[in-house]
Scaffold this motif. Sequence first.
Motif, PDB file in Angstrom:
ATOM      1  N   ASP A  11      -9.211  46.825 -11.921  1.00 34.68           N
ATOM      2  CA  ASP A  11     -10.588  47.085 -11.487  1.00 34.68           C
ATOM      3  C   ASP A  11     -10.648  47.133  -9.967  1.00 34.68           C
ATOM      4  N   VAL A  12     -10.652  48.338  -9.427  1.00 34.90           N
ATOM      5  CA  VAL A  12     -10.659  48.484  -7.966  1.00 34.90           C
ATOM      6  C   VAL A  12     -12.019  48.107  -7.384  1.00 34.90           C
ATOM      7  N   TYR A  13     -13.087  48.254  -8.174  1.00 40.30           N
ATOM      8  CA  TYR A  13     -14.425  47.867  -7.703  1.00 40.30           C
ATOM      9  C   TYR A  13     -14.456  46.367  -7.408  1.00 40.30           C
ATOM     10  N   ASN A  14     -13.900  45.576  -8.320  1.00 45.61           N
ATOM     11  CA  ASN A  14     -13.855  44.127  -8.102  1.00 45.61           C
ATOM     12  C   ASN A  14     -12.987  43.768  -6.893  1.00 45.61           C
ATOM     13  N   ALA A  15     -11.906  44.514  -6.702  1.00 44.62           N
ATOM     14  CA  ALA A  15     -11.029  44.258  -5.551  1.00 44.62           C
ATOM     15  C   ALA A  15     -11.764  44.543  -4.240  1.00 44.62           C
ATOM     16  N   LEU A  16     -12.552  45.613  -4.219  1.00 43.96           N
ATOM     17  CA  LEU A  16     -13.331  45.930  -3.017  1.00 43.96           C
ATOM     18  C   LEU A  16     -14.384  44.850  -2.773  1.00 43.96           C
TER      19      LEU A  16
END
Length: 565
Positions: free
Chosen positions: A395-400
């Motif tokens: 989940d790249v959204y959570n990483a951002l």
Amino acid sequence: MRWTLKPKPDTDKVQHLTEALNVDATIATLLVQRGIETFEEAKTFFRPSLNDLHDPYLMRDMDKAVQRIETAVANNENILVFGDYDVDGTTAVSLVLSYLKSYYPNVDTYIPDRYKEGYGVSFQGIDYADDNGCTLIIALDCGIKAIDKVAYAKTRDIDFIICDHHRPADTLPDAVAVLDPKRNDCNYPYKELCGCGVGFKLIQALGNKRGQTINHLVPYLDLVATAIAADIVPITGENRVLAKFGLEVINTNPRPGIKALIQNIKKPTLTISDVVFVVAPRINAAGRVKHGKYAVQLLSEFNLEQAEEFASEIETLNADRKDLDKQITEEALQQIEYNNEQNKFTTVVYSKEWHKGVIGIVASRLIETYYRPTLVFTKSGTMLAASARSVSGFDVYNALEACAEHIEQFGGHKYAAGLTLHEEQYEAFKNKFEAVVANTITPNMRVPEIQVDMPLDFNEITPKFNRILQQFEPFGPGNMTPLFISHNIKDSGFGKPIGANQTHLRLFVKQEDSEGFAAIGFGLAKKMDVACSGTAFDAVYSVDENTWNGQTSLQLRLRDIKCEK
């Protein structure tokens, strides 16, 4: 590639469906894997109906949205239809525009400039509405986080209706209506609509008020199917119905703009895959290279001759987009190698010269070489802007979100997002993003995965079996093309690389005493030593058809091959 065999479903459920549908266990297994366990569920799956669409008024604020539009029409107000510059946004704008224009003339459109305004609702767009006497803005595929923009519009006596499908923040904009099935307080039964899909629910609700049935709205479904395909939303539930009937419109009576885009495709029937790889990139090219308003112009044009002219211009823009995409990808790969960053957990690259319109495509291209979460940055006014793309399961959204201290603004999904930050934050962000991903990504996520539905013997592959598989369409996330694994396969000795650059592999394969099949593996010529050595190998593939000289036969579309262990 990592081959992962899906878990074998419950034997009793498979047996029940086998008997209820009078199909073989292989078909029943594929259905149960997709969550289809009863006769009624199978009937809905195989025979989608427009009657399966949900009541649009189940969506929170739909009554308020319809009432405000009806008031605007009654009071002869000017309405501005505002949308994002990608396929989902431009199709949504064309959809709502063409519907409202069918009975009300005072409707204008606005697509923000990707480079001057960036993503989403903009102050410039609101000023445009104010300058042109618009007192209602309908925002499509954007707006769920536009709290300050909606507040600014209120100071200009402009109301907002927001139609979005992105994840909302804790606080919603103070709009007349916020239509978003992902709202925590929205009980709409299907949560995975795209932006154009939410726009369709709005015109469905407006149509209900005007005494129209769903059949009156079928001509708009070519736009909805195009958006569903391009936005990579799940093709399940309501999306499956919209995509199926939208594809029928595309294949039988598309609007002139889409007809102009597809008339050179030499296929009797277009699939979702054709829309993804042929139609969507051309619509996207307008917003990437020049301006999204040209896509709206094309999709809203009802004169075929004029639409063909617009399509020709967009074809040129798409060719330019391909050149930019190729050039920037090569420069980004050189940057990774020069900085010796081949072994990191992330790819983060930047050049102020790169064209903002193609950095998302470049990010996807880089993942093909370095399979890891990727961000491509370029200069955008006084800020840096990036497109983020991710790998399966991460989940790249959570990483951002974990890097928010360095980011000015961001939004998006699990696998694709966009962000802006101040240039002085770039290095700190890059280091933090690498650390966050390194601490949260699993080893399996770092290896490309092929999810295989089940093992299959060649003697099970028959024309009848393929006919049933074709009824699983349209394929897409949540209902991917069934992939099979077969063991102990041998090439007949005629295998060879094909294609302009000899990158594809053509085989004729047999499994023990079964009937043989032609097989095509796109990009698999590098596996020729495995396939053509005379020894047996394993293959992952889908069942396909090939038409040659008017004759259609079954063929296997190879996804990967490996030596037998």
